[in-house]
Design a protein around this motif. Structure first.
Motif, PDB file in Angstrom:
ATOM      1  N   ILE A 123     -49.514 -11.222  19.015  1.00  0.00           N
ATOM      2  CA  ILE A 123     -49.676 -10.434  20.680  1.00  0.00           C
ATOM      3  C   ILE A 123     -48.647 -11.534  21.572  1.00  0.00           C
ATOM      4  O   ILE A 123     -47.890 -10.948  22.163  1.00  0.00           O
ATOM      5  CB  ILE A 123     -51.308 -10.454  20.595  1.00  0.00           C
ATOM      6  N   ALA A 124     -49.001 -12.526  21.445  1.00  0.00           N
ATOM      7  CA  ALA A 124     -48.380 -13.415  22.580  1.00  0.00           C
ATOM      8  C   ALA A 124     -46.590 -13.177  21.810  1.00  0.00           C
ATOM      9  O   ALA A 124     -46.014 -13.326  23.118  1.00  0.00           O
ATOM     10  CB  ALA A 124     -49.076 -14.637  22.358  1.00  0.00           C
ATOM     11  N   ASP A 125     -46.280 -13.154  21.006  1.00  0.00           N
ATOM     12  CA  ASP A 125     -45.005 -13.195  20.574  1.00  0.00           C
ATOM     13  C   ASP A 125     -44.324 -11.792  21.507  1.00  0.00           C
ATOM     14  O   ASP A 125     -43.756 -11.591  21.400  1.00  0.00           O
ATOM     15  CB  ASP A 125     -44.874 -12.947  19.359  1.00  0.00           C
ATOM     16  N   MET A 137     -42.668   2.662  27.276  1.00  0.00           N
ATOM     17  CA  MET A 137     -43.518   1.752  27.037  1.00  0.00           C
ATOM     18  C   MET A 137     -43.263   1.025  25.868  1.00  0.00           C
ATOM     19  O   MET A 137     -43.834   1.899  24.731  1.00  0.00           O
ATOM     20  CB  MET A 137     -45.526   2.632  27.597  1.00  0.00           C
ATOM     21  N   ALA A 138     -44.084  -0.075  25.414  1.00  0.00           N
ATOM     22  CA  ALA A 138     -44.496  -0.989  24.556  1.00  0.00           C
ATOM     23  C   ALA A 138     -45.432  -0.900  23.909  1.00  0.00           C
ATOM     24  O   ALA A 138     -46.887  -1.280  24.860  1.00  0.00           O
ATOM     25  CB  ALA A 138     -43.731  -2.574  24.025  1.00  0.00           C
ATOM     26  N   GLU A 139     -45.812  -1.066  22.379  1.00  0.00           N
ATOM     27  CA  GLU A 139     -47.025  -0.734  21.896  1.00  0.00           C
ATOM     28  C   GLU A 139     -47.533  -1.648  20.516  1.00  0.00           C
ATOM     29  O   GLU A 139     -46.346  -1.977  19.844  1.00  0.00           O
ATOM     30  CB  GLU A 139     -47.753   0.571  21.758  1.00  0.00           C
ATOM     31  N   LEU A 140     -48.427  -2.803  20.930  1.00  0.00           N
ATOM     32  CA  LEU A 140     -49.018  -2.952  19.400  1.00  0.00           C
ATOM     33  C   LEU A 140     -50.069  -3.276  19.113  1.00  0.00           C
ATOM     34  O   LEU A 140     -51.243  -3.114  19.949  1.00  0.00           O
ATOM     35  CB  LEU A 140     -49.015  -4.772  19.388  1.00  0.00           C
ATOM     36  N   THR A 141     -50.501  -2.298  17.879  1.00  0.00           N
ATOM     37  CA  THR A 141     -52.192  -2.368  17.371  1.00  0.00           C
ATOM     38  C   THR A 141     -52.437  -3.593  16.606  1.00  0.00           C
ATOM     39  O   THR A 141     -52.059  -3.385  15.007  1.00  0.00           O
ATOM     40  CB  THR A 141     -52.299  -1.001  17.204  1.00  0.00           C
ATOM     41  N   LEU A 142     -52.824  -4.233  16.471  1.00  0.00           N
ATOM     42  CA  LEU A 142     -53.298  -4.924  15.108  1.00  0.00           C
ATOM     43  C   LEU A 142     -55.287  -5.352  15.324  1.00  0.00           C
ATOM     44  O   LEU A 142     -56.269  -4.969  15.950  1.00  0.00           O
ATOM     45  CB  LEU A 142     -53.259  -6.689  16.061  1.00  0.00           C
ATOM     46  N   ARG A 143     -55.270  -5.340  14.301  1.00  0.00           N
ATOM     47  CA  ARG A 143     -56.722  -6.027  13.437  1.00  0.00           C
ATOM     48  C   ARG A 143     -57.392  -6.878  14.008  1.00  0.00           C
ATOM     49  O   ARG A 143     -56.414  -7.943  14.406  1.00  0.00           O
ATOM     50  CB  ARG A 143     -56.775  -6.553  11.631  1.00  0.00           C
ATOM     51  N   ALA A 144     -58.284  -6.440  15.008  1.00  0.00           N
ATOM     52  CA  ALA A 144     -59.106  -7.915  15.829  1.00  0.00           C
ATOM     53  C   ALA A 144     -59.772  -8.584  14.631  1.00  0.00           C
ATOM     54  O   ALA A 144     -61.273  -9.236  14.947  1.00  0.00           O
ATOM     55  CB  ALA A 144     -60.214  -6.610  16.390  1.00  0.00           C
ATOM     56  N   ASP A 145     -58.728  -9.497  14.144  1.00  0.00           N
ATOM     57  CA  ASP A 145     -59.009 -10.942  14.145  1.00  0.00           C
ATOM     58  C   ASP A 145     -58.416 -12.176  14.371  1.00  0.00           C
ATOM     59  O   ASP A 145     -57.211 -12.018  15.678  1.00  0.00           O
ATOM     60  CB  ASP A 145     -58.669 -11.210  12.263  1.00  0.00           C
ATOM     61  N   ALA A 161     -58.383 -12.591  27.080  1.00  0.00           N
ATOM     62  CA  ALA A 161     -59.035 -10.982  27.140  1.00  0.00           C
ATOM     63  C   ALA A 161     -59.523 -11.020  25.295  1.00  0.00           C
ATOM     64  O   ALA A 161     -60.779 -10.151  25.045  1.00  0.00           O
ATOM     65  CB  ALA A 161     -58.194 -10.358  27.669  1.00  0.00           C
ATOM     66  N   CYS A 162     -58.560 -11.483  24.782  1.00  0.00           N
ATOM     67  CA  CYS A 162     -58.516 -10.553  23.504  1.00  0.00           C
ATOM     68  C   CYS A 162     -59.232 -11.791  22.212  1.00  0.00           C
ATOM     69  O   CYS A 162     -60.144 -11.377  21.884  1.00  0.00           O
ATOM     70  CB  CYS A 162     -57.101 -10.736  22.713  1.00  0.00           C
ATOM     71  N   SER A 163     -59.593 -12.863  22.970  1.00  0.00           N
ATOM     72  CA  SER A 163     -60.186 -13.762  22.615  1.00  0.00           C
ATOM     73  C   SER A 163     -62.011 -13.488  22.414  1.00  0.00           C
ATOM     74  O   SER A 163     -62.041 -13.370  21.391  1.00  0.00           O
ATOM     75  CB  SER A 163     -59.754 -15.255  22.861  1.00  0.00           C
ATOM     76  N   ASN A 164     -62.324 -12.633  23.821  1.00  0.00           N
ATOM     77  CA  ASN A 164     -63.289 -12.367  23.917  1.00  0.00           C
ATOM     78  C   ASN A 164     -63.772 -11.029  22.958  1.00  0.00           C
ATOM     79  O   ASN A 164     -64.614 -11.550  21.878  1.00  0.00           O
ATOM     80  CB  ASN A 164     -63.809 -12.264  25.087  1.00  0.00           C
ATOM     81  N   THR A 165     -62.708 -10.516  22.896  1.00  0.00           N
ATOM     82  CA  THR A 165     -62.987  -9.404  21.947  1.00  0.00           C
ATOM     83  C   THR A 165     -63.001  -9.620  20.967  1.00  0.00           C
ATOM     84  O   THR A 165     -64.382  -8.619  20.253  1.00  0.00           O
ATOM     85  CB  THR A 165     -62.026  -8.687  22.361  1.00  0.00           C
TER      86      THR A 165
END
Lengths: 136, 118
Positions: free
Chosen positions: A16-18, A1-9, A42-46
């Motif tokens: 995320i798209a990349d 599983m690959a995972e990416l964690t970013l600040r929500a801006d 979904a991320c835009s809403n968040t």
């Protein structure tokens, strides 16, 4: 599983798209576009509504490919919000007269094969699946 | 990187042409809206938005296009969109927007339709 964690801006959306394009390379352009669209909405809403208090938290996007199924899980520490409770847009009335809200969730439901929401440990967890083309 | 949006403007006769390249998402749609409004504020009533080199659009991008369409309809103007990217067109279709926007496959065709009238 690959995972990416970013600040929500909002700057996170392109990253995320990349990330998804990289993980899903080889799954076909249409599948990549569909998953990018669902995750982006979904991320835009968040990002836009999940942190009304000010300070942005973090979003984690995890992606797995298991056989013919792509699974993406989005976890955020924003306010509790189940996007699946949003009423579907009225596509039968002229678009000019429709409120534009709700369109993002409509896209998520349309392009993904399944979507599930859970509130776990103070976090929103949205799990979405899409079968690869050609699979039953 | 796919994070960039590039917006350029030009004029062909009575038509203002705005070309949007790259990504039109929640992070870039405000910039696109500002550019479109600047053209409309300057009196533009025939607007062609070229999305042929757009890689991605979300509901935020559609929101900007719908706002421009509503404003131009109210002011007696016209908006046409040029786009030949099947994935972008699929997003229009999912939203039902293919029924309310005048879509052409390329800029020259869209321009010719301005000349031909509504």
């Amino acid at each position: 599983m690959a995972e990416l964690t970013l600040r929500a801006d909002l700057g996170a959306l392109a990253a995320i798209a990349d990330f998804l394009a990289g993980e899903l390379a080889g799954c076909g352009d249409d599948l990549v576009f569909a998953v990018q669209l669902a995750v982006d909405e979904a991320c835009s809403n968040t990002i836009l509504y999940g942190y009304p208090g000010g300070e942005a938290g973090t979003i984690t996007v995890a992606c797995t490919i298991d056989g013919d199924t792509v699974t993406v899980t989005i976890t955020d520490d924003g306010v509790a919000f189940d996007p699946l409770t949003a009423p579907p847009p009225r596509l039968d009335i002229p678009a000019e007269e429709r409120p534009i809200g709700g369109l993002g969730v409509h896209f998520i439901r349309t392009v993904m094969d399944s979507v599930a929401y859970a509130r776990t440990g103070g976090k929103n967890v949205l799990t979405m699946e899409k079968r690869r083309a050609g699979s039953p | 990187m796919s994070g960039h949006v590039e917006i350029t403007e030009k004029r062909a006769g009575a038509v203002d042409i705005i070309t949007v390249r790259g990504r039109l998402d929640a992070g870039s749609s405000e910039k696109a809206e500002e550019r479109i409004n600047r053209v409309l504020d300057a009196g533009g009533t025939n607007l062609l938005i070229n999305l042929c080199d757009l890689d991605y659009i979300s509901s935020s991008g559609l929101r900007v296009l719908l706002a421009a369409l509503k404003r131009l309809k109210r002011d007696g103007g016209a908006l046409r969109i040029a786009c030949n990217n099947p994935q972008i067109l699929e997003v229009f279709t999912m939203a039902g927007f293919h029924r309310i926007f005048s879509l052409s496959s390329d800029e020259a065709t869209a321009l010719a339709e301005f000349a031909a009238g509504p």
